[in-house]
Structures are given as C-alpha cells and as structure tokens.
Design a protein around this motif. Structure first.
Motif, mmCIF file in Angstrom:
data_model
loop_
_atom_site.group_PDB
_atom_site.id
_atom_site.type_symbol
_atom_site.label_atom_id
_atom_site.label_comp_id
_atom_site.label_asym_id
_atom_site.label_seq_id
_atom_site.Cartn_x
_atom_site.Cartn_y
_atom_site.Cartn_z
ATOM 1 N N SER A 230 0.841 -1.200 0.000
ATOM 2 C CA SER A 230 0.000 0.000 0.000
ATOM 3 C C SER A 230 0.875 1.248 0.000
ATOM 4 O O SER A 230 2.035 1.226 0.454
ATOM 5 C CB SER A 230 -0.912 0.008 1.227
ATOM 6 O OG SER A 230 -0.157 0.021 2.430
ATOM 7 N N TRP A 231 0.303 2.348 -0.491
ATOM 8 C CA TRP A 231 0.997 3.623 -0.613
ATOM 9 C C TRP A 231 0.426 4.630 0.379
ATOM 10 O O TRP A 231 -0.790 4.705 0.562
ATOM 11 C CB TRP A 231 0.856 4.184 -2.023
ATOM 12 C CG TRP A 231 1.515 3.361 -3.090
ATOM 13 C CD1 TRP A 231 0.970 2.323 -3.783
ATOM 14 C CD2 TRP A 231 2.847 3.514 -3.579
ATOM 15 N NE1 TRP A 231 1.870 1.817 -4.685
ATOM 16 C CE2 TRP A 231 3.041 2.531 -4.581
ATOM 17 C CE3 TRP A 231 3.887 4.390 -3.283
ATOM 18 C CZ2 TRP A 231 4.228 2.398 -5.284
ATOM 19 C CZ3 TRP A 231 5.083 4.258 -3.981
ATOM 20 C CH2 TRP A 231 5.245 3.276 -4.970
ATOM 21 N N THR A 232 1.306 5.437 0.980
ATOM 22 C CA THR A 232 0.898 6.520 1.860
ATOM 23 C C THR A 232 1.515 7.816 1.367
ATOM 24 O O THR A 232 2.736 7.875 1.145
ATOM 25 C CB THR A 232 1.353 6.272 3.310
ATOM 26 O OG1 THR A 232 0.785 5.038 3.778
ATOM 27 C CG2 THR A 232 0.935 7.423 4.223
ATOM 28 N N LYS A 233 0.699 8.843 1.201
ATOM 29 C CA LYS A 233 1.212 10.132 0.757
ATOM 30 C C LYS A 233 1.865 10.863 1.930
ATOM 31 O O LYS A 233 1.288 10.959 3.013
ATOM 32 C CB LYS A 233 0.103 10.996 0.158
ATOM 33 C CG LYS A 233 0.616 12.231 -0.578
ATOM 34 C CD LYS A 233 -0.528 12.979 -1.254
ATOM 35 C CE LYS A 233 -0.002 14.097 -2.144
ATOM 36 N NZ LYS A 233 0.857 15.063 -1.429
ATOM 37 N N LEU A 234 3.054 11.396 1.695
ATOM 38 C CA LEU A 234 3.793 12.153 2.689
ATOM 39 C C LEU A 234 3.775 13.635 2.317
ATOM 40 O O LEU A 234 3.124 14.035 1.356
ATOM 41 C CB LEU A 234 5.223 11.612 2.776
ATOM 42 C CG LEU A 234 5.315 10.114 3.114
ATOM 43 C CD1 LEU A 234 6.754 9.624 2.990
ATOM 44 C CD2 LEU A 234 4.765 9.825 4.502
ATOM 45 N N LEU A 235 4.506 14.452 3.078
ATOM 46 C CA LEU A 235 4.541 15.877 2.785
ATOM 47 C C LEU A 235 5.150 16.130 1.408
ATOM 48 O O LEU A 235 6.093 15.446 1.002
ATOM 49 C CB LEU A 235 5.354 16.621 3.842
ATOM 50 C CG LEU A 235 4.757 16.669 5.254
ATOM 51 C CD1 LEU A 235 5.688 17.421 6.193
ATOM 52 C CD2 LEU A 235 3.377 17.327 5.240
ATOM 53 N N ASP A 236 4.623 17.117 0.715
ATOM 54 C CA ASP A 236 5.142 17.444 -0.615
ATOM 55 C C ASP A 236 6.595 17.893 -0.551
ATOM 56 O O ASP A 236 7.070 18.406 0.474
ATOM 57 C CB ASP A 236 4.315 18.564 -1.246
ATOM 58 C CG ASP A 236 2.940 18.088 -1.678
ATOM 59 O OD1 ASP A 236 2.728 16.859 -1.768
ATOM 60 O OD2 ASP A 236 2.078 18.947 -1.933
ATOM 61 N N LEU A 237 7.281 17.738 -1.663
ATOM 62 C CA LEU A 237 8.701 18.082 -1.732
ATOM 63 C C LEU A 237 8.952 19.585 -1.736
ATOM 64 O O LEU A 237 10.107 20.004 -1.668
ATOM 65 C CB LEU A 237 9.319 17.451 -2.979
ATOM 66 C CG LEU A 237 9.310 15.919 -3.000
ATOM 67 C CD1 LEU A 237 9.889 15.402 -4.320
ATOM 68 C CD2 LEU A 237 10.085 15.335 -1.832
ATOM 69 N N ASP A 238 7.909 20.373 -1.837
ATOM 70 C CA ASP A 238 8.058 21.823 -1.721
ATOM 71 C C ASP A 238 7.300 22.341 -0.494
ATOM 72 O O ASP A 238 6.880 23.496 -0.457
ATOM 73 C CB ASP A 238 7.589 22.539 -2.980
ATOM 74 C CG ASP A 238 6.119 22.270 -3.294
ATOM 75 O OD1 ASP A 238 5.482 21.465 -2.566
ATOM 76 O OD2 ASP A 238 5.595 22.857 -4.256
#
Length: 334
Positions: A230-238
C-alpha cells in the motif's frame, strides 16, 4: 526627553560586540549546516562515458550497463568493487542496445529491462547471475513497453512502474516474482503519472518521488509498504519555502536510517543533494555533488556507503565516480 547616562553608554557599548558575536554564531551555524557532507574521488569508470545506464547493487558490488554515450546505445556491462575501488567488465547485456532502462536486485541476482533503443520503447527483461557471470531472458513486461520507469526490490520481489510509453506518461505499478517468473499488476497508487522518478529504501519501506510529467516537475512524495503493498502520501517536496528538491532523472539511495536524492535536472542539470529523515518527514540540504552537474547518473549503495557517477551535463557525457560521506564536514581538497 530622558538624558543618556554613562550607565546607558556602557550598556550600549557592551551590547554591540554581543550582537556581532551572535550574528557571527548564526552565520557559522548556517554555514556548517550547508557544508555538512563531503565527497571523495573514486576510480574513474573504465568504459566509455555515458548517461541513462541501468544500475543495481549486490553486497559490496555495484553493477551498471547499457546507456547512451552521445553516439551509440550500449550493451557493455560492468562491475564496481566498493572495497577495492576498481572496475571489471562483465558479460555484455544480451538484449538490444538501449538507454533509460531500469533495474533491481533480488536474492543475489540483478534484473534489467525496459528502455529505449533510439526508435522504440522496450519491454524485455533479463536476469544477471554474478556467480556465473551469465544472463537469462525472463518474462517480458506484459503492459505497454516504456522507458524512464522506476524499479525497486522488497520482500523478495521486484517492483516496476511509471515511465513513459512514448505517447503517454504512466503511473501503473507491477510486481515481478522471480520464483514463478510472472508479473502481477498492483493497484492503489494515487500519485501523478511520471517519468524519471527516484526511490530509496529505509527499514523495509520504500520512498518514492520526483519526476516530470507533461513538462511539469512533480512535488508529491510517497511511502510504499511492501508488507501490505500500500501507498501513503507524505509531505510534498516543496512543503517548506527553502526546499528545492523537485527534479527528474536524479538518483535516490539510503545510508543508515536516512534517504538521499542527488543530482538530476530541473531547467538544467543539478548537483544538489537532499537528506530525508523518515522519523519527521523532513528534508535537509547537504553538500552538493562535488563535480560537474549531471542528470541520469548511476548510484551504487550497500546501505552504509554510496557512490554516484556517470551521467551527462548537456552534451557532455561523464565517467567520474565519487563517494558521499553525509556526516563529514565539506573538504574542498578531496
């Protein structure tokens, strides 16, 4: 109006040096932070300079082959010894000469496939056995052939996805099982289509981001859990104003419990290096690659050491290699 007393003058006079001292300390702290990380020159690649080579690592050996040298697509294949700091040419890659292929390593074997031969995107894959210096054809990738895809290994499987098929950027992901020589499509990745992405592994999890789609450099960043797939979204790179992590065609690697993204391109080739702390989902700038800026380099890493090299800057194809020491202070003489 209140008169300035001698006591006031003493306070002002003593305060001025203190203010300058504090400013000096702040500047030193900032410089030390920016300069943390050092690069040391290692053995120059014995083959012809090139970019967009496939690469993987097994133990203390790094392997790379294929790529484009500015004139020709390549099939030659090489082993780099991290301990001895030398190169050995191995059996040629058996498929069509290509660049922008991808690779992963599972249970002591390396796997290379996909890519571009100058005319078509490719979907064939091959397994390399270092103990016998032999190649074996494996099942072709069953979906649209592609280049600039992403691959990584976890839990005894290879994972492959994203890239471009020449007409469309992709976001699908697949699992390759070496035991059964089969591909299975996975579902659940909610990120953007992309090509030229990077990944690294920390404590069993895989972290993936960067890349470009339709001319837009992407800022989403993800964690893949191989146990649940499964995938979890993390903080954006900007996420932070001073972050400048966004790019494509860089390299990702891990040293200890930290991940790194280095080099690549974003309106020009880059030298910058960023360190990721998974405990806080934050990034810190490290000393940039000490050499020519570059995109599509290779990286070899055994989890404790990392070596970055090759690639290209514009029409200049490169063959140098450097080792990264993230917790050493920058030394310009190395």
């Amino acid at each position: 109006m209140r008169r300035t007393t001698k006591r006031d003058l003493h306070i002002i006079l003593y305060s001025i040096p203190l203010v300058f001292f504090l400013v000096f300390l702040a500047g030193c702290s900032s410089d030390d932070e920016e300069d943390m990380g050092n690069w040391e020159i290692r053995s120059v690649f014995d083959g012809k300079p090139r970019s967009s080579s496939a690469y993987f690592s097994i133990g203390n050996k790094g392997y790379t082959g294929t790529g484009y040298d500015g004139d020709d697509y390549r099939v030659d294949f090489w082993e780099y010894d991290m301990e001895g700091d030398y190169w050995v040419q191995k059996a040629d890659f058996p498929g069509t000469a290509r660049s922008a292929a991808t690779a992963f390593a599972v249970d002591g074997k390396g796997y290379i496939g996909s890519g571009y031969d100058g005319v078509d995107e490719l979907g064939d894959f091959y397994a390399y056995n270092p103990s016998g210096n032999t190649w074996t054809s494996i099942a072709d990738f069953p979906e649209r052939p592609r280049r600039e895809a992403l691959a990584f290994a976890a839990n005894g499987y290879g994972y492959f996805g994203t890239g471009t098929d020449g007409d469309n950027d992709r976001k699908d992901f697949w699992r390759y099982d070496p035991a059964s020589d089969t591909w299975t499509e996975l579902f659940g990745f909610g990120g953007d289509k992309r090509r030229g992405a990077t990944s690294f592994s920390i404590d069993g999890n895989v972290y993936m981001g960067t890349g470009v789609s339709n001319g837009v450099y992407l800022d989403d960043f993800w964690r893949f859990d191989p146990g649940s797939e499964s995938w979890t979204k993390l903080l954006d790179l900007d996420e932070e104003d001073d972050y400048s992590i966004i790019r494509s065609n860089g390299v990702g690697f891990s040293i200890g419990s930290y991940g790194y993204i280095a080099c690549g391109t974003a309106s020009g080739s880059l030298t910058s290096v960023w360190e990721y702390d998974p405990a806080y989902d934050t990034w810190e700038r490290k000393t940039g690659f000490e050499g020519t800026s570059r995109q599509s380099p290779v990286v070899f890493s055994n989890g404790a050491r990392a070596f970055v090299g090759l690639g290209r800057s514009g029409n200049l194809y490169l063959d140098d290699l450097k080792e990264f020491f993230p917790w050493e202070e920058y030394d310009e003489d190395d």
